[in-house]
Design a protein around this motif. Structure first.
Motif, PDB file in Angstrom:
ATOM      1  N   ILE A  71       0.808  -1.222   0.000  1.00 56.31           N
ATOM      2  CA  ILE A  71       0.000   0.000   0.000  1.00 56.31           C
ATOM      3  C   ILE A  71       0.846   1.280   0.000  1.00 56.31           C
ATOM      4  CG2 ILE A  71      -1.980  -1.157   1.049  1.00 56.31           C
ATOM      5  CD1 ILE A  71      -1.316   0.072   3.699  1.00 56.31           C
ATOM      6  N   ALA A  86      -0.115   5.321  -0.613  1.00 57.14           N
ATOM      7  CA  ALA A  86      -0.057   6.239   0.542  1.00 57.14           C
ATOM      8  C   ALA A  86       0.817   7.444   0.192  1.00 57.14           C
ATOM      9  CB  ALA A  86       0.496   5.500   1.762  1.00 57.14           C
ATOM     10  N   THR A 121       0.149   6.437  12.140  1.00 59.78           N
ATOM     11  CA  THR A 121       1.402   6.500  11.355  1.00 59.78           C
ATOM     12  C   THR A 121       1.963   5.124  10.992  1.00 59.78           C
ATOM     13  OG1 THR A 121       3.546   7.633  11.251  1.00 59.78           O
ATOM     14  CG2 THR A 121       2.980   6.631  13.354  1.00 59.78           C
ATOM     15  N   GLY A 122       1.621   4.083  11.760  1.00 59.37           N
ATOM     16  CA  GLY A 122       2.131   2.746  11.448  1.00 59.37           C
ATOM     17  C   GLY A 122       3.646   2.724  11.507  1.00 59.37           C
ATOM     18  N   ASP A 138      -0.163   6.835  16.935  1.00 63.17           N
ATOM     19  CA  ASP A 138      -0.619   5.455  16.689  1.00 63.17           C
ATOM     20  C   ASP A 138      -0.866   4.760  18.029  1.00 63.17           C
ATOM     21  OD1 ASP A 138      -0.254   3.581  13.883  1.00 63.17           O
ATOM     22  OD2 ASP A 138      -0.601   2.520  15.791  1.00 63.17           O
ATOM     23  N   PRO A 139      -1.954   3.979  18.148  1.00 60.62           N
ATOM     24  CA  PRO A 139      -2.207   3.274  19.408  1.00 60.62           C
ATOM     25  C   PRO A 139      -1.287   2.066  19.613  1.00 60.62           C
ATOM     26  CG  PRO A 139      -3.938   2.769  17.809  1.00 60.62           C
ATOM     27  CD  PRO A 139      -3.043   3.798  17.172  1.00 60.62           C
ATOM     28  N   SER A 140      -0.636   1.587  18.553  1.00 65.48           N
ATOM     29  CA  SER A 140       0.151   0.352  18.669  1.00 65.48           C
ATOM     30  C   SER A 140       1.614   0.667  18.985  1.00 65.48           C
ATOM     31  CB  SER A 140       0.058  -0.431  17.350  1.00 65.48           C
ATOM     32  OG  SER A 140       1.140  -1.318  17.233  1.00 65.48           O
ATOM     33  N   MET A 162       4.002  -0.755  16.344  1.00 70.66           N
ATOM     34  CA  MET A 162       4.129   0.058  15.126  1.00 70.66           C
ATOM     35  C   MET A 162       4.964   1.301  15.408  1.00 70.66           C
ATOM     36  SD  MET A 162       2.633  -1.672  12.792  1.00 70.66           S
ATOM     37  CE  MET A 162       1.710  -1.103  11.398  1.00 70.66           C
ATOM     38  N   GLY A 215      -1.726   7.186  20.775  1.00 68.50           N
ATOM     39  CA  GLY A 215      -2.994   7.908  20.707  1.00 68.50           C
ATOM     40  C   GLY A 215      -3.917   7.324  19.664  1.00 68.50           C
ATOM     41  N   ASP A 216      -5.126   7.807  19.701  1.00 67.01           N
ATOM     42  CA  ASP A 216      -6.187   7.321  18.849  1.00 67.01           C
ATOM     43  C   ASP A 216      -6.691   8.500  18.015  1.00 67.01           C
ATOM     44  OD1 ASP A 216      -8.539   4.923  19.185  1.00 67.01           O
ATOM     45  OD2 ASP A 216      -9.133   6.814  18.247  1.00 67.01           O
ATOM     46  N   SER A 249      -3.033   7.570   6.125  1.00 66.20           N
ATOM     47  CA  SER A 249      -3.193   6.595   5.045  1.00 66.20           C
ATOM     48  C   SER A 249      -3.638   5.250   5.608  1.00 66.20           C
ATOM     49  CB  SER A 249      -1.889   6.436   4.255  1.00 66.20           C
ATOM     50  OG  SER A 249      -0.809   6.112   5.081  1.00 66.20           O
ATOM     51  N   PHE A 250      -4.741   4.767   5.075  1.00 66.21           N
ATOM     52  CA  PHE A 250      -5.273   3.434   5.380  1.00 66.21           C
ATOM     53  C   PHE A 250      -5.530   3.229   6.871  1.00 66.21           C
ATOM     54  CE2 PHE A 250      -3.012   3.188   1.329  1.00 66.21           C
ATOM     55  CZ  PHE A 250      -4.091   2.831   0.528  1.00 66.21           C
ATOM     56  N   VAL A 251      -6.146   4.239   7.482  1.00 70.46           N
ATOM     57  CA  VAL A 251      -6.451   4.214   8.914  1.00 70.46           C
ATOM     58  C   VAL A 251      -7.942   4.472   9.170  1.00 70.46           C
ATOM     59  CG1 VAL A 251      -5.982   5.369  11.127  1.00 70.46           C
ATOM     60  CG2 VAL A 251      -4.117   4.970   9.502  1.00 70.46           C
ATOM     61  N   LEU A 266     -10.503   1.924  10.022  1.00 69.51           N
ATOM     62  CA  LEU A 266     -10.353   1.145  11.266  1.00 69.51           C
ATOM     63  C   LEU A 266     -10.951   1.853  12.473  1.00 69.51           C
ATOM     64  CD1 LEU A 266      -6.562   0.248  10.826  1.00 69.51           C
ATOM     65  CD2 LEU A 266      -8.492  -1.282  10.421  1.00 69.51           C
ATOM     66  N   VAL A 267     -11.242   3.139  12.318  1.00 70.30           N
ATOM     67  CA  VAL A 267     -11.632   3.949  13.478  1.00 70.30           C
ATOM     68  C   VAL A 267     -13.131   3.754  13.752  1.00 70.30           C
ATOM     69  CG1 VAL A 267     -11.764   6.312  14.338  1.00 70.30           C
ATOM     70  CG2 VAL A 267      -9.837   5.614  12.900  1.00 70.30           C
TER      71      VAL A 267
HETATM   72  C1  LIG Z   1      -3.102  -0.274   7.757  1.00 72.77           C
HETATM   73  S1  LIG Z   1      -2.057   0.467   8.951  1.00 72.77           S
HETATM   74  C2  LIG Z   1      -1.559   1.954   8.092  1.00 72.77           C
HETATM   75  C3  LIG Z   1      -0.258   2.489   8.605  1.00 72.77           C
HETATM   76  C4  LIG Z   1       0.358   3.603   7.779  1.00 72.77           C
HETATM   77  N1  LIG Z   1      -0.455   4.797   7.817  1.00 72.77           N
HETATM   78  C5  LIG Z   1       0.612   3.143   6.366  1.00 72.77           C
HETATM   79  O1  LIG Z   1       0.035   3.709   5.424  1.00 72.77           O
HETATM   80  O2  LIG Z   1       1.401   2.189   6.186  1.00 72.77           O
HETATM   81  C6  LIG Z   1      -3.196   1.060  10.137  1.00 72.77           C
HETATM   82  C7  LIG Z   1      -2.548   1.760  11.318  1.00 72.77           C
HETATM   83  O3  LIG Z   1      -3.583   2.448  12.035  1.00 72.77           O
HETATM   84  C8  LIG Z   1      -3.389   2.246  13.415  1.00 72.77           C
HETATM   85  N2  LIG Z   1      -4.709   2.409  14.056  1.00 72.77           N
HETATM   86  C9  LIG Z   1      -5.652   1.483  14.294  1.00 72.77           C
HETATM   87  N3  LIG Z   1      -6.704   2.032  14.905  1.00 72.77           N
HETATM   88  C10 LIG Z   1      -6.440   3.344  15.043  1.00 72.77           C
HETATM   89  C11 LIG Z   1      -7.147   4.447  15.614  1.00 72.77           C
HETATM   90  N4  LIG Z   1      -8.368   4.283  16.148  1.00 72.77           N
HETATM   91  N5  LIG Z   1      -6.552   5.654  15.617  1.00 72.77           N
HETATM   92  C12 LIG Z   1      -5.328   5.826  15.065  1.00 72.77           C
HETATM   93  N6  LIG Z   1      -4.613   4.809  14.512  1.00 72.77           N
HETATM   94  C13 LIG Z   1      -5.161   3.597  14.490  1.00 72.77           C
HETATM   95  C14 LIG Z   1      -2.813   0.839  13.518  1.00 72.77           C
HETATM   96  O4  LIG Z   1      -2.158   0.626  14.764  1.00 72.77           O
HETATM   97  C15 LIG Z   1      -1.889   0.808  12.313  1.00 72.77           C
HETATM   98  O5  LIG Z   1      -0.602   1.275  12.634  1.00 72.77           O
END
Ligand SMILES: C[S@@+](CC[C@H](N)C(=O)[O-])C[C@H]1O[C@@H](n2cnc3c(N)ncnc32)[C@H](O)[C@@H]1O
Length: 273
Positions: free
Chosen positions: A23, A27, A51-52, A73-75, A78, A100-101, A118-120, A123-124
């Motif tokens: 991806i 991104a 940010t991943g 990022d919550p992880s 990552m 953080g979230d 990007s790609f987040v 998931l929220v």
């Molecule tokens: C698919 S990855 C994308 C990472 C990066 N932005 C990229 O493009 O490679 C999703 C990321 O979103 C984070 N994430 C998941 N839930 C989230 C939330 N509620 N708020 C912020 N980040 C979140 C995950 O921990 C993960 O690092």
């Protein structure tokens, strides 16, 4: 159901090695969308929400030498990889990483000139709250650029054949990961950003395309997409599944391994008042 943050903790290295590279080119196109704004700023502040491994933040810091970035990022897994990435790229001194979230970003009001993600957003759990929160941390006149999936179903023959094999061999499947909610359409993506108070909203559909080799796609299945099927197997069983998968793919042409998915890329502004 696993929490998204802990799911990414467990899979952080697999994400970096297998899914992140698929991806990343899409991104990174976001950075071209914000370039007209960032090019004319000195000491600009950027937030990368979710940010991943830091792909957007680190590449932005390399591209704009006076930029400062905050990756949220919550992880913790990552964030550790993002730190490593920034260190290797020589930009760690301009990157802050915060736990953080997106729904509750640990930054004050009007803290940044530009926010990217990007790609987040799929998931929220409460995307409207996340969009309002991103708007809160932007200074008036600042910009948001986001990219994520559009809701669509596309057949991918290599995956289809693997899933048939998993069914026929009665391979174990996990509990399922977490819910995701892609944008329903380009129009609804624009509307969601307007509803959160953004102006000058411009969304465009793009196609994410990745040409896998059969071995590369098998590694993605094993380590990411179908890890719930592979993880419970011992090494001999895995080898058998790999061999049978390759056998079932042997008549597929190169073109069959080009994976395509629809995404939406949006830029929007927080009005200058
Ligand atoms: C698919 S990855 C994308 C990472 C990066 N932005 C990229 O493009 O490679 C999703 C990321 O979103 C984070 N994430 C998941 N839930 C989230 C939330 N509620 N708020 C912020 N980040 C979140 C995950 O921990 C993960 O690092």
């Amino acid at each position: 159901m696993t929490s998204v943050g802990s799911a990414y903790d467990e899979a952080a290295e697999r994400y970096r090695d297998h899914w992140g590279p698929v991806i990343a080119p899409t991104a990174l196109r976001l950075l071209d969308r914000i370039a007209p704004l960032v090019d004319r700023l000195t000491d600009a502040q950027l937030a990368d929400v979710g940010t991943g491994t830091g792909i957007l933040a680190v590449t932005a810091l390399q591209r704009w030498p006076t930029l400062h970035a905050t990756g949220i990022d919550p992880s913790s897994g990552m964030r550790a990889l993002a730190h490593h990435h920034a260190d290797a790229a020589g930009v760690a001194d301009r990157l802050s990483l915060l736990a953080g979230d997106a729904q509750s970003i640990p930054l004050p009001d009007a803290a940044v000139d530009v926010a990217v993600s990007s790609f987040v957003l799929q998931l929220v759990p409460d995307r409207a709250a996340a969009l309002r929160e991103i708007r809160r941390i932007l200074r008036p006149g600042g910009w948001l650029a986001v990219v994520t999936w559009l809701d669509e179903t596309r057949e991918f023959d290599p995956l289809h054949r693997f899933d048939d094999l998993a069914d026929e061999w009665d391979l174990p499947e996990g509990e399922g990961g977490y819910d995701t909610e892609p944008f329903a359409s380009v129009v609804s993506a624009e509307q969601e950003l307007r509803d959160a108070g953004f102006t000058d909203v411009e969304a465009e559909a793009q196609t994410l395309e990745h040409a896998f080799t059969p071995a590369g796609y098998l590694a993605l299945l094993e380590n990411w997409e179908r890890d719930d099927v592979f993880d419970p197997l011992d090494e001999a069983e895995r080898a058998e599944v790999r061999e049978e998968t390759m056998r079932r793919w042997s008549d597929l042409r190169e073109e069959a391994f080009i994976w395509r998915a629809a995404v939406v890329s949006v830029i929007a502004k927080k009005a200058a008042r």
